[in-house]
Write an enzyme that holds these catalytic residues in place. Structure first.
Site, PDB file in Angstrom:
ATOM      1  CG  ASP A   1      -1.931  -1.218   1.445  1.00  0.00           C
ATOM      2  OD1 ASP A   1      -2.326  -1.639   0.294  1.00  0.00           O
ATOM      3  OD2 ASP A   1      -2.116  -1.298   2.623  1.00  0.00           O
TER       4      ASP A   1
ATOM      5  CG  ASP B   1      -6.034  -0.491   1.323  1.00  0.00           C
ATOM      6  OD1 ASP B   1      -6.584   0.427   0.655  1.00  0.00           O
ATOM      7  OD2 ASP B   1      -5.581  -1.627   1.071  1.00  0.00           O
TER       8      ASP B   1
ATOM      9  NE  ARG C   1     -11.106  -2.684  -3.418  1.00  0.00           N
ATOM     10  CZ  ARG C   1     -10.053  -3.916  -3.047  1.00  0.00           C
ATOM     11  NH1 ARG C   1      -8.892  -3.787  -2.352  1.00  0.00           N
ATOM     12  NH2 ARG C   1     -10.427  -5.198  -3.229  1.00  0.00           N
TER      13      ARG C   1
END
Length: 324
Positions: free
Chosen positions: A139, A165, A218
């Site tokens: 990430d 995230d 997302r």
């Protein structure tokens, strides 16, 4: 409107710049402290809007400037309260722990982190601002088991996994004025469908004035968080979908600008059951109309809402590195 928080110059810098700081068992002298020239162009962070509004980061702590990975990692994981200024490119080989009471802020447009990302884990009171994060092998930013986090005015691209995230019982977070591009799985909120025991009653996140620049999906994808506030963001050429509400989530999608985005928002995603989604005062051009479901309440804070038609201009002129 380019920014919702106040900006203040740091007082008493000269004493810090000439001091020797001993932090978490190691000593930094001269090169690891901020220079007067850097201070002249740097602002101390003000107050975020939304759920992360109580976040102060490293305010009141020592100010240090770093330009290499060793110093950066040591300061980021230190137990001390710190404002860490990144001046140059930091090459990381793995996700780097960010401990409590930290502000990590790029100097001008030179603060860059590449190779891997930042892991805000088991932490409280963290600000990440004005950083370019690119090419992470994981990430770009991961937040878990953490509270009071503000992620603001960063540019994020090319992470192997998520851009930002947020998961595992994290709470009271604001994600604002960031620009994301060349990113597939962009912003996940909620670990997985079976994590409700940790996540119910938590995952309160405000997403505002972010630029989703061709990000595929997302933006965010939400599980369990209720109410999650998605407002005044600019969605441009989003490929798969914008916002997804799943697994008991309640998402308020308000005052956003959707351009060339076929699926602005919907309920359910993949194997996840639908959540709840309320949409109001959004602007659409070359885009689908979106899907709503269930009922969603209001947010427990006051905020200023831009007119949706003005969001594109405001966000393009204000989001990302170097715009604070």
């Amino acid at each position: 409107m380019r920014r919702t928080s106040a900006r203040f110059r740091l007082a008493g810098f000269a004493a810090i710049a000439t001091a020797v700081a001993t932090l978490a068992g190691f000593t930094a002298i001269n090169g690891a402290t901020a220079s007067a020239a850097e201070e002249a162009d740097t602002y101390v962070v003000g107050t975020p809007a939304g759920y992360g509004r109580s976040t102060t980061g490293g305010a009141g702590g020592s100010v240090v400037t770093v330009s290499n990975a060793t110093d950066f990692i040591n300061y980021a994981k230190s137990s001390s309260t710190l404002e860490i200024r990144v001046n140059g490119t930091i090459n990381l080989s793995s996700m780097t722990k960010v401990a409590s009471n930290k502000t990590i802020i790029g100097v001008g447009t030179s603060g860059r982190i590449t190779g891997s990302g930042l892991n805000v884990a088991n932490a409280n009171n963290v600000i990440l601002q004005n950083l370019t994060l690119s090419g992470s092998n994981d990430d770009a930013i991961n937040v878990q088991y953490s509270t009071n986090v503000w992620i603001d005015h960063n540019t994020i691209t090319g992470a192997n996994d998520g851009g930002i995230d947020i998961k595992r019982a994290s709470d009271n977070i604001t994600v604002s004025w960031n620009r994301m591009y060349d990113q597939d799985k962009n912003m996940l909120l909620g670990h997985d469908d079976g994590n409700g025991s940790e996540d119910r009653g938590r995952l309160h996140v405000s997403y505002h004035h972010n630029w989703f620049d061709g990000t595929n999906q997302r933006n965010p994808r939400v599980r369990f968080g209720n109410v999650v506030h998605v407002f005044n963001n600019y969605y441009d050429g989003v490929g798969s979908y914008g916002v997804a509400s799943t697994e008991e989530a309640g998402v308020l999608v308000e005052g956003n600008y959707f351009e060339n985005t076929d699926d602005p928002y919907h309920c359910g995603e993949g194997d996840s059951d639908p959540g709840n989604l309320r949409a109001t005062n959004n602007y659409f051009t070359g885009s689908g109309s979106g899907q709503t479901c269930g009922s969603v309440g209001g947010v427990p804070y006051s905020y200023s809402l831009d007119s949706a038609s003005s969001v594109k201009n405001n966000v393009m002129n204000g989001a990302g590195v170097g715009r604070i």
